[in-house]
Structures are given as structure tokens and as C-alpha cells.
Design a protein around this motif. Structure first.
Motif, PDB file in Angstrom:
ATOM      1  N   LEU A  55       0.830  -1.196   0.000  1.00  0.00           N
ATOM      2  CA  LEU A  55       0.000   0.000   0.000  1.00  0.00           C
ATOM      3  C   LEU A  55       0.870   1.252   0.000  1.00  0.00           C
ATOM      4  CD1 LEU A  55      -2.986   1.032   0.247  1.00  0.00           C
ATOM      5  CD2 LEU A  55      -2.525   1.263   2.698  1.00  0.00           C
ATOM      6  N   TRP A  92      -5.544  -1.131  -1.550  1.00  0.00           N
ATOM      7  CA  TRP A  92      -6.343  -0.799  -0.375  1.00  0.00           C
ATOM      8  C   TRP A  92      -7.430  -1.843  -0.148  1.00  0.00           C
ATOM      9  CZ3 TRP A  92      -6.496   1.483   4.056  1.00  0.00           C
ATOM     10  CH2 TRP A  92      -7.710   1.731   4.684  1.00  0.00           C
ATOM     11  N   GLU A  96      -7.666  -3.356   3.528  1.00  0.00           N
ATOM     12  CA  GLU A  96      -8.718  -2.702   4.302  1.00  0.00           C
ATOM     13  C   GLU A  96      -9.504  -3.687   5.161  1.00  0.00           C
ATOM     14  OE1 GLU A  96     -12.111  -0.995   2.376  1.00  0.00           O
ATOM     15  OE2 GLU A  96     -12.048  -2.414   0.713  1.00  0.00           O
ATOM     16  N   PHE A 112      -8.195   7.456   4.627  1.00  0.00           N
ATOM     17  CA  PHE A 112      -7.858   6.755   3.387  1.00  0.00           C
ATOM     18  C   PHE A 112      -9.114   6.500   2.556  1.00  0.00           C
ATOM     19  CE2 PHE A 112      -5.552   4.155   0.487  1.00  0.00           C
ATOM     20  CZ  PHE A 112      -4.222   4.436   0.715  1.00  0.00           C
ATOM     21  N   ALA A 191      -0.368   5.860   4.617  1.00  0.00           N
ATOM     22  CA  ALA A 191       0.144   4.509   4.348  1.00  0.00           C
ATOM     23  C   ALA A 191       1.518   4.293   4.983  1.00  0.00           C
ATOM     24  CB  ALA A 191       0.225   4.281   2.839  1.00  0.00           C
TER      25      ALA A 191
END
Length: 372
Positions: A55, A92, A96, A112, A191
Motif C-alpha cells: 500500500l 487498499w 482494508e 484513506f 500509508a
């Protein structure tokens, strides 16, 4: 050190780990505690840390592409920026699902990605910035103190694909482009913070790898494995309730519902289904990388096999929904695949929540409530 706020995930643990025979004289299942430290280590080193590293690296590529585009706007440089945007959505969408630990600190998750955007509150804020050409939004230092809704992937998608985006390549260092670059720089910071937090040997990775009475996060192996299973359960719930349900209703009163494609995440950039596909891939990868199967008693290994079957089916079919989401909803063949995904996502949730949880010693009441 403080205990990580796992309850803030939106799930509440209703189960207790049984330690003795129940009232019927049946010995309850128990987690294979000897396997837990290795499972937690594999989850961290085989999925979480690599996920945050990728990421971070992709946000750096996004920042570079956005600044290059601002300096030399063209169809080619815009196309390159959009390709990197697609890539960052995928990275992501992988990590996530780990909605625990450092990503909860300082609103990093929402910085984000702010979603769902109920009542389009965030969208209106982004539109206001563009309409007024608010220069404080073009500086990462002032952007990051604004609403989380205007500084993440949702905002960047609108800048690149929303109303007025067709003119973004017409002016070198134009406002819209500089806003996009500031968002990209902001994502680099978030990140990087996440990557660094998980890389500290004596930080959160140690909390995950070494459950024990002196651990501020997991006092024992049972707490640790419950939280890890919770990541999977909550990840499936999020896909079901936040990613699919808002835009797709299936059959309503015997009639195919037209759906609400503009409520789908990433509909403007065409990343709705690619992101969902990656969510399913990530959940399966974490299940495998952590070797969740090793937590099961020898006579319950089929529980893992059945979950794997559903994982694979969801990964395969989600990739086959390849039309733009507004077209997929009204296409009979694609709707059938969406129906399959809805049905099997619910099935997977039950297999993880009840079957797997029960097989490792969580009582029949084991559940995680829905949450944001």
C-alpha cells in the motif's frame, strides 16, 4: 501500552470460551492453543505487513504520477495516473479488511477511504472545494486537518472521474490537478504511518505474535484467535452490508430491482466489482496465509474445506461480473452472478461465524454485530 480498541470495529463478542463440560455432559470444542502463536505470526508476516508495504509503495507511485501529470498534463499522463489509481484501489481493497490496530488511530481508515457517504455529505464537501477553488485543499498539511471525506480515495475518484474532470488535462498545474496531488501526498503519509507502525518489532506485531498475561492487547491465545477470526467475519460483513447491499437489492416483491448503482463504491471509475473481487481474494488469502485450518480439531478439518469452497466460488464469480455496475444490474446473466454473490456471501458469513467459531470452542452465541 493500551489495549487496541477491537470493540470499536463494530463487533461485540457474545461468546465465552468453554473450559469444561456443558450441562448435557458433552465436552465442548476448544481451540488448538498450541497452533495459535504460529497462526498469529503467519497472519502478521504473511498478510498484514506485506499488505501495508505494498500500500505504501503504491501510494508513492500515485503521488509521483499525480505530480508528473500536473507538470505535463496530457491524455497519456492522465491515463497513467488513472491506471495507478486503479492499482491503489486494489492494494487498499486487500488490506482494508484488517480494520484493527493502528488503522483505527487518528481516523486513518476514514482518511484513506470515507465510505459509506450517507446523504452524500462528503461528496458535497468535495464539490464545494472544487467550486470555490479552496487553495488550502492543495496543500497536504492543511488538507489533512480538513474533513476526512475530502482527503481520501473517494475524493480523489471524484476529482479524476466526477463532473468537470474532462477538463483536468487542459491546464498545467490547474487547481483540480493540484488538489489531486495533495490527496495523493496525504495518502502517502497515512500509508507510511501504517507500514511503520506494523514494522516495529516491539509494537503491534509483537502484541499479535505473543499473546500472554503481560500483553496489553491479547491476554491469552483465545483472545488472540478470537480477534483474528473477527477480522475475517467483520470483513465479510462489510462486503455484504456496506459494499453490496446499498446498490443491489436483487428480487423485490417478485420483481427484479433496478438497484442503485450510484450508491456503489468506486462506480465512477469502474472499480466497484474489481474492488469487491479483491476483497474476497484478500479474505481467502488471509485465511490461507494464517493457516486458520490448523486451529481446528482433527475431526473438524472439513469446516475449513467448506469455507474454502465458498471463498473460491466468490473469488471466481465476482471476477465474472465485468460490466460497469449500472449495466450489470440490468443484465440478466450478470444479475444471476450478483445473486450468487449475495447468497454465498451470507453463506460464508455463517460458515466462519458459526461453523468455524463453534469448531474452535466458541459457544453457539458467538457473533459479531454489524458495524461501520
Amino acid at each position: 501500552m493500551r489495549r487496541l480498541p477491537f470493540l470499536s470495529l463494530g463487533f461485540s463478542l457474545l461468546a465465552t470460551i468453554a473450559a469444561a463440560q456443558d450441562s448435557n455432559g458433552v465436552t465442548p470444542r476448544v481451540v488448538n492453543e498450541a497452533a495459535v502463536p504460529a497462526v498469529m505470526e503467519k497472519a502478521v508476516d504473511g498478510f498484514i505487513r506485506p499488505g501495508y508495504l505494498e500500500l505504501m509503495e503504491t501510494t508513492e507511485a500515485l503521488s509521483e504520477a499525480s505530480h508528473l501529470f500536473c507538470e505535463n498534463p496530457s491524455e497519456e499522463s492522465l491515463g497513467n495516473l488513472q491506471l495507478v489509481f486503479d492499482d491503489i484501489v486494489q492494494k487498499w481493497s486487500t488490506i482494508e479488511i484488517v480494520r484493527v490496530g493502528p488503522v483505527l488511530d487518528g481516523n486513518r481508515f476514514e482518511r484513506f477511504l470515507f465510505f459509506p457517504d450517507r446523504k452524500s455529505t462528503g461528496l458535497k464537501q468535495v464539490q464545494r472545494i472544487l467550486a470555490t477553488k479552496d487553495e488550502t485543499a492543495t496543500n497536504p498539511e492543511t488538507l489533512k486537518i480538513k474533513s476526512v471525506a475530502v482527503q481520501g480515495l473517494g475524493a480523489l475518484e471524484y476529482v479524476l472521474y466526477g463532473t468537470g474532470a474532462e477538463d483536468i488535462a487542459n491546464e498545467p498545474n490547474g487547481f483540480r490537478c493540484r488538489y489531486a496531488a495533495a490527496i495523493a501526498d496525504n495518502l502517502v503519509e497515512v500509508a507510511t504511518d501504517l507500514h511503520e507502525a506494523w514494522e516495529k518489532p516491539d509494537g503491534v506485531q509483537a502484541d499479535w505474535k505473543k499473546p500472554g498475561p503481560d500483553n496489553p492487547v491479547f491476554r491469552d491465545n483465545k483472545e488472540a484467535v478470537t480477534a483474528l477470526l473477527g477480522v475475517l467475519v467483520h470483513g465479510v460483513e462489510t462486503v455484504k452490508d456496506q459494499r453490496i447491499r446499498p446498490f443491489y437489492a436483487g428480487i423485490v416483491n417478485g420483481v427484479p430491482d433496478k438497484g442503485h448503482p450510484k450508491l456503489a463504491l468506486y462506480w465512477r471509475s469502474g472499480n466497484t466489482m474489481p474492488s469487491l473481487h479483491t476483497n474476497f481474494e484478500a479474505l481467502e488469502t488471509l485465511f490461507d496465509a494464517a493457516d486458520m485450518r490448523s486451529l481446528l480439531p482433527a475431526d473438524s478439518k472439513s469446516v475449513a474445506s467448506s469455507a474454502k469452497f465458498v471463498f473460491k466460488s466468490l473469488v471466481r464469480v465476482s471476477e465474472e461480473v465485468d460490466l460497469p455496475i449500472d449495466e450489470a444490474i440490468v443484465d440478466d446473466e450478470q444479475r444471476a452472478k450478483l445473486d450468487f454473490i449475495v447468497l454465498n456471501t451470507d453463506d460464508l458469513l455463517q460458515r466462519l461465524n458459526k461453523d468455524f467459531g463453534g469448531a474452535i470452542g466458541l459457544s453457539a452465541g458467538f457473533s459479531f454485530s454489524d458495524g461501520d
